[in-house]
Structure formats: structure tokens, C-alpha cells
Design an enzyme around this catalytic site. Structure first.
Site, PDB file in Angstrom:
ATOM      1  CG  ASP A 148      -1.885   1.073   1.198  1.00  0.00           C
ATOM      2  OD1 ASP A 148      -2.806   1.132   0.781  1.00  0.00           O
ATOM      3  OD2 ASP A 148      -1.596   2.201   1.754  1.00  0.00           O
ATOM      4  CE1 TYR A 198       0.747   7.980   2.583  1.00  0.00           C
ATOM      5  CE2 TYR A 198       1.354   5.784   1.753  1.00  0.00           C
ATOM      6  CZ  TYR A 198       0.310   6.604   2.388  1.00  0.00           C
ATOM      7  OH  TYR A 198      -0.707   6.215   3.015  1.00  0.00           O
ATOM      8  CE  LYS A 244      -3.757   4.518   0.463  1.00  0.00           C
ATOM      9  NZ  LYS A 244      -2.191   4.583   0.689  1.00  0.00           N
ATOM     10  CG  HIS A 246      -4.295   9.688   0.419  1.00  0.00           C
ATOM     11  ND1 HIS A 246      -3.223   9.690  -0.054  1.00  0.00           N
ATOM     12  CD2 HIS A 246      -4.481   9.195   1.370  1.00  0.00           C
ATOM     13  CE1 HIS A 246      -2.448   9.191   0.961  1.00  0.00           C
ATOM     14  NE2 HIS A 246      -3.389   8.974   1.760  1.00  0.00           N
TER      15      HIS A 246
HETATM   16  N1  LIG Z   1      -5.239   6.507   3.711  1.00  0.00           N
HETATM   17  C1  LIG Z   1      -4.708   7.232   4.640  1.00  0.00           C
HETATM   18  O1  LIG Z   1      -5.189   8.269   4.549  1.00  0.00           O
HETATM   19  C2  LIG Z   1      -3.579   6.247   5.406  1.00  0.00           C
HETATM   20  C3  LIG Z   1      -3.093   7.007   6.695  1.00  0.00           C
HETATM   21  C4  LIG Z   1      -2.107   6.388   7.424  1.00  0.00           C
HETATM   22  C5  LIG Z   1      -1.748   5.205   7.078  1.00  0.00           C
HETATM   23  N2  LIG Z   1      -2.341   4.770   5.944  1.00  0.00           N
HETATM   24  C6  LIG Z   1      -1.672   3.279   5.539  1.00  0.00           C
HETATM   25  O2  LIG Z   1      -1.715   2.390   6.568  1.00  0.00           O
HETATM   26  C7  LIG Z   1      -0.550   1.729   6.714  1.00  0.00           C
HETATM   27  C8  LIG Z   1      -0.021   1.641   8.181  1.00  0.00           C
HETATM   28  O3  LIG Z   1      -0.294   2.639   9.069  1.00  0.00           O
HETATM   29  P1  LIG Z   1       0.972   3.558   9.827  1.00  0.00           P
HETATM   30  O4  LIG Z   1       2.282   3.264   9.100  1.00  0.00           O
HETATM   31  O5  LIG Z   1       0.399   4.807   9.679  1.00  0.00           O
HETATM   32  O6  LIG Z   1       0.886   2.784  11.137  1.00  0.00           O
HETATM   33  P2  LIG Z   1       1.157   1.304  11.922  1.00  0.00           P
HETATM   34  O7  LIG Z   1       1.202   0.367  11.026  1.00  0.00           O
HETATM   35  O8  LIG Z   1      -0.205   1.355  12.761  1.00  0.00           O
HETATM   36  O9  LIG Z   1       2.073   1.620  12.956  1.00  0.00           O
HETATM   37  C9  LIG Z   1       3.616   1.917  12.198  1.00  0.00           C
HETATM   38  C10 LIG Z   1       4.488   1.968  13.483  1.00  0.00           C
HETATM   39  O10 LIG Z   1       4.421   0.893  14.222  1.00  0.00           O
HETATM   40  C11 LIG Z   1       5.810   0.338  14.508  1.00  0.00           C
HETATM   41  N3  LIG Z   1       5.539  -1.193  14.500  1.00  0.00           N
HETATM   42  C12 LIG Z   1       5.349  -1.856  13.507  1.00  0.00           C
HETATM   43  N4  LIG Z   1       5.289  -3.073  13.775  1.00  0.00           N
HETATM   44  C13 LIG Z   1       5.595  -2.990  15.278  1.00  0.00           C
HETATM   45  C14 LIG Z   1       5.717  -4.204  16.026  1.00  0.00           C
HETATM   46  N5  LIG Z   1       5.189  -5.546  15.678  1.00  0.00           N
HETATM   47  N6  LIG Z   1       6.045  -3.644  17.239  1.00  0.00           N
HETATM   48  C15 LIG Z   1       6.165  -2.645  17.810  1.00  0.00           C
HETATM   49  N7  LIG Z   1       6.339  -1.579  17.123  1.00  0.00           N
HETATM   50  C16 LIG Z   1       5.880  -1.885  15.586  1.00  0.00           C
HETATM   51  C17 LIG Z   1       6.568   0.884  13.316  1.00  0.00           C
HETATM   52  O11 LIG Z   1       7.678   1.210  13.742  1.00  0.00           O
HETATM   53  P3  LIG Z   1       9.199   0.704  13.060  1.00  0.00           P
HETATM   54  O12 LIG Z   1       8.902   1.077  11.425  1.00  0.00           O
HETATM   55  O13 LIG Z   1      10.355   1.208  13.568  1.00  0.00           O
HETATM   56  O14 LIG Z   1       8.913  -1.061  13.127  1.00  0.00           O
HETATM   57  C18 LIG Z   1       5.829   2.359  13.134  1.00  0.00           C
HETATM   58  O15 LIG Z   1       6.386   3.506  13.992  1.00  0.00           O
HETATM   59  C19 LIG Z   1       0.514   3.094   6.271  1.00  0.00           C
HETATM   60  O16 LIG Z   1       1.839   2.546   5.892  1.00  0.00           O
HETATM   61  C20 LIG Z   1      -0.195   3.289   4.944  1.00  0.00           C
HETATM   62  O17 LIG Z   1       0.189   2.285   3.777  1.00  0.00           O
HETATM   63  C21 LIG Z   1      -3.256   5.235   4.988  1.00  0.00           C
END
Ligand SMILES: NC(=O)c1ccc[n+]([C@@H]2O[C@H](COP(=O)([O-])OP(=O)(O)OC[C@H]3O[C@@H](n4cnc5c(N)ncnc54)[C@H](OP(=O)(O)O)[C@@H]3O)[C@@H](O)[C@H]2O)c1
Length: 282
Positions: free
Chosen positions: A46, A51, A76, A109
Site C-alpha cells: 500500500d 508518500y 492513491k 486518498h
Molecule cells: N489512507 C490514509 O490516509 C492512510 C493514513 C495512514 C496510514 N495509511 C496506510 O496504513 C499503513 C499503516 O499505518 P501506519 O504506517 O500509519 O501505522 P501502523 O502500521 O499502525 O504502525 C507503524 C508504526 O508501528 C511500529 N511497529 C510496527 N510493527 C511493530 C511491532 N510489531 N512492534 C512494535 N512496533 C511496531 C513501526 O515502527 P518501525 O517502522 O520502527 O518498526 C511504526 O512506527 C501505512 O503505511 C499506509 O499504507 C493510510
């Protein structure tokens, strides 16, 4: 991968329920980190124009040698490109940057209801063109509230395949999830572990100890059992592997209920509210 379920979309295509998100992965690291995710077994990525790392995803795809039909790639439309005459070249650029002839899924998006005279319908009609010409196998939206979906339904004939919204134990976002479900739209839950914010929660760590898993695995499994699509982001191969190991354990009904009860409503949001968010990157 064999152990990740494929879910059926309303357009006849399927989507792997678990993927890898690359939000906040720096462009210069994206090819390496996405390549590591492929090695762990992820096949669904994704990304987004916003990004700034689609080129890195494209390089990882080419370097991996994985057949195109085994991959599911989402991008997106960026917020500055909602008008059809801007959306078309922006989509061309996405395909160029990814080095692909088609994406599996392309999303609006953000709805930006306070921009463009509130017109996200003509943007949606432009995505319908991309689907019709085969360059987006499926199309959907992100951060659409129930009334935004109702407007698309009233003014167009194509129902989004997915709606990607913020969902995690502190923002269960049930009204948006229910509206998606009622319309036959799958929910993609973004920031599924609230960017790490739920991992110290006592309810979640207690359940994790009971089932012998980590707090991240328990939280991601909660999403999976609710039927949502998730793509956690991590920059370390160890956590990528941890987040991928979700299909050899189950949460019981009580654990599912206890996690859902952690909802904090609006206060639980980590990101902006889609009704007022109007950011346009320069
Ligand atoms: N459509 C939208 O508006 C929107 C908005 C936000 C996100 N997204 C999508 O959703 C995806 C996921 O959301 P996100 O990246 O915001 O947050 P997330 O996946 O909820 O969390 C990522 C964070 O958690 C840490 N982490 C990951 N796995 C872990 C584990 N097993 N133990 C401890 N910490 C862990 C990562 O650190 P490290 O990297 O240091 O491991 C990073 O800081 C995004 O990458 C994007 O593709 C979409």
C-alpha cells in the site's frame, strides 16, 4: 502467499487481507525495505502519491523477480490532483514511477469536502475511466465518511471496492465501517496498531500474554477476525515477520469484545478528521 486469505471485492477481483504499508518510509529506503517485506512473504503493498516513494516500490518489484500476477499494488491520488485534468496525468505518473502497466487498486486518498467546491464526484468519475481502460483493476476511496459514500451512490453507478479509513482499538470507527459494509465495500484499516500507540495497553498486553503472542499480533489479529484488510508498516525485518504471523492463532469472543471496548471515539484518532482535513502538499 499461501497463508494470507484473499477477500472478494464487489467488482469480482480479490485482495490479500494482509499487506505492507509504506507511509513514512523514506524514498531512499523504500526499495530496500519493500524488498525485505517481499522476502518475509508480503505480496500486497500500500503506497500513495503523497508518500513520495512509488519509485522505490517499483524498484523493489523489479528487483524481486516476483511475477506481476502474484502481487497486489495499491496507490492513491494526491490531494492536489482532484480535478480530472490533473488526475489523469497524475495517474500516468504513478504507473511510470511504479514501472507498471496497471495497479491492482487506485484510491482517492482524501475526500477534501471543503475543497474543490466539495466536488469529489468528478474525481470518482475519473477513477472510473482508469478502471474502464484497465490501468486500475479496482478502484476505491480512502477516508470517506458515510455521507460521502452516499453521494457517490446517488450520483454514479460504480460502488468503491474499498474504503481505507483509520481503524484501531482506540478508534473503532463503527459508523464508517457499518456504512462500508451496508454498501458492499470492504474496509481497509489504516494505522492498524495506531502507529504503536495501542501496544502498551493493559487489556491488549494481558490478552497477548494469555495467547502467547505480542501486542502487535493480537491487535492485527483482531482486525483480521473482524474481516478488515490491514497493512502494518515496519522498517525492521523482525517486526515485518512478527506482523505477518497472524494465521496460526485465534482470539476468543471475550478477547475480541474486550479489545473493541477500548474505543475512545474521536479522541482516539491519530490522524485528522476527514470532514475537515484540507491539506494540499506543495
Ligand atoms: N489512507 C490514509 O490516509 C492512510 C493514513 C495512514 C496510514 N495509511 C496506510 O496504513 C499503513 C499503516 O499505518 P501506519 O504506517 O500509519 O501505522 P501502523 O502500521 O499502525 O504502525 C507503524 C508504526 O508501528 C511500529 N511497529 C510496527 N510493527 C511493530 C511491532 N510489531 N512492534 C512494535 N512496533 C511496531 C513501526 O515502527 P518501525 O517502522 O520502527 O518498526 C511504526 O512506527 C501505512 O503505511 C499506509 O499504507 C493510510
Amino acid at each position: 502467499m499461501a497463508n494470507v486469505p484473499n477477500l472478494s471485492l464487489n467488482d469480482g477481483n480479490t485482495i490479500p487481507q494482509l499487506g505492507f504499508g509504506v507511509f513514512q518510509v523514506p524514498p531512499e529506503d523504500t526499495a530496500r525495505i519493500t524488498g525485505q517485506a517481499f522476502e518475509v512473504g508480503y505480496r500486497h503493498i500500500d503506497t500513495a502519491q503523497m508518500y513520495g516513494n512509488e519509485k522505490g516500490v517499483g524498484k523493489a518489484i523489479r528487483d524481486s523477480g516476483i511475477p506481476r500476477e502474484e502481487l497486489f499494488i495499491t496507490s492513491k491520488l494526491n490531494n492536489g490532483f482532484h480535478e480530472p485534468e490533473k488526475a489523469r496525468p497524475a495517474f500516468d505518473q504513478t504507473l511510470d514511477d511504479l514501472g507498471l502497466e496497471f495497479v491492482d487498486l487506485f484510491l482517492i486518498h482524501w475526500p477534501l469536502p471543503t475543497r474543490y467546491d466539495g466536488d469529489f464526484v468528478s474525481t470518482w468519475k475519473t477513477l472510473i475511466e482508469f478502471r474502464e481502460d484497465g490501468r486500475a483493476r479496482s478502484i476505491g476511496v480512502s477516508n470517506f465518511q458515510p455521507d460521502h459514500l452516499a453521494r457517490l451512490a446517488a450520483e454514479t453507478d460504480v460502488v468503491p471496492a474499498v474504503n481505507q479509513i483509520e481503524v484501531h482499538p482506540y478508534l473503532v470507527n463503527e459508523a464508517a465501517r457499518s456504512a462500508n459494509q451496508a454498501a458492499g465495500i470492504l474496509t481497509e484499516s489504516w494505522s492498524p496498531i495506531a502507529q504503536g500507540g495501542v501496544l502498551d495497553d493493559e487489556v491488549i498486553t494481558k490478552i497477548a500474554a494469555e495467547v502467547g503472542r505480542t501486542a502487535a499480533q493480537v491487535t492485527l489479529r483482531w482486525h483480521i477476525q473482524r474481516g478488515d484488510i490491514v497493512f502494518p508498516k515496519s522498517s525492521t525485518p523482525e517486526r515485518m515477520a512478527e506482523n505477518f504471523a497472524l494465521f496460526d492463532f485465534e482470539l476468543n469472543d471475550e478477547a475480541m469484545r474486550d479489545i473493541t471496548a477500548l474505543d475512545r471515539g474521536e479522541e482516539g484518532r491519530t490522524g485528522p478528521n476527514p470532514d475537515v482535513f484540507d491539506f494540499i502538499p506543495v
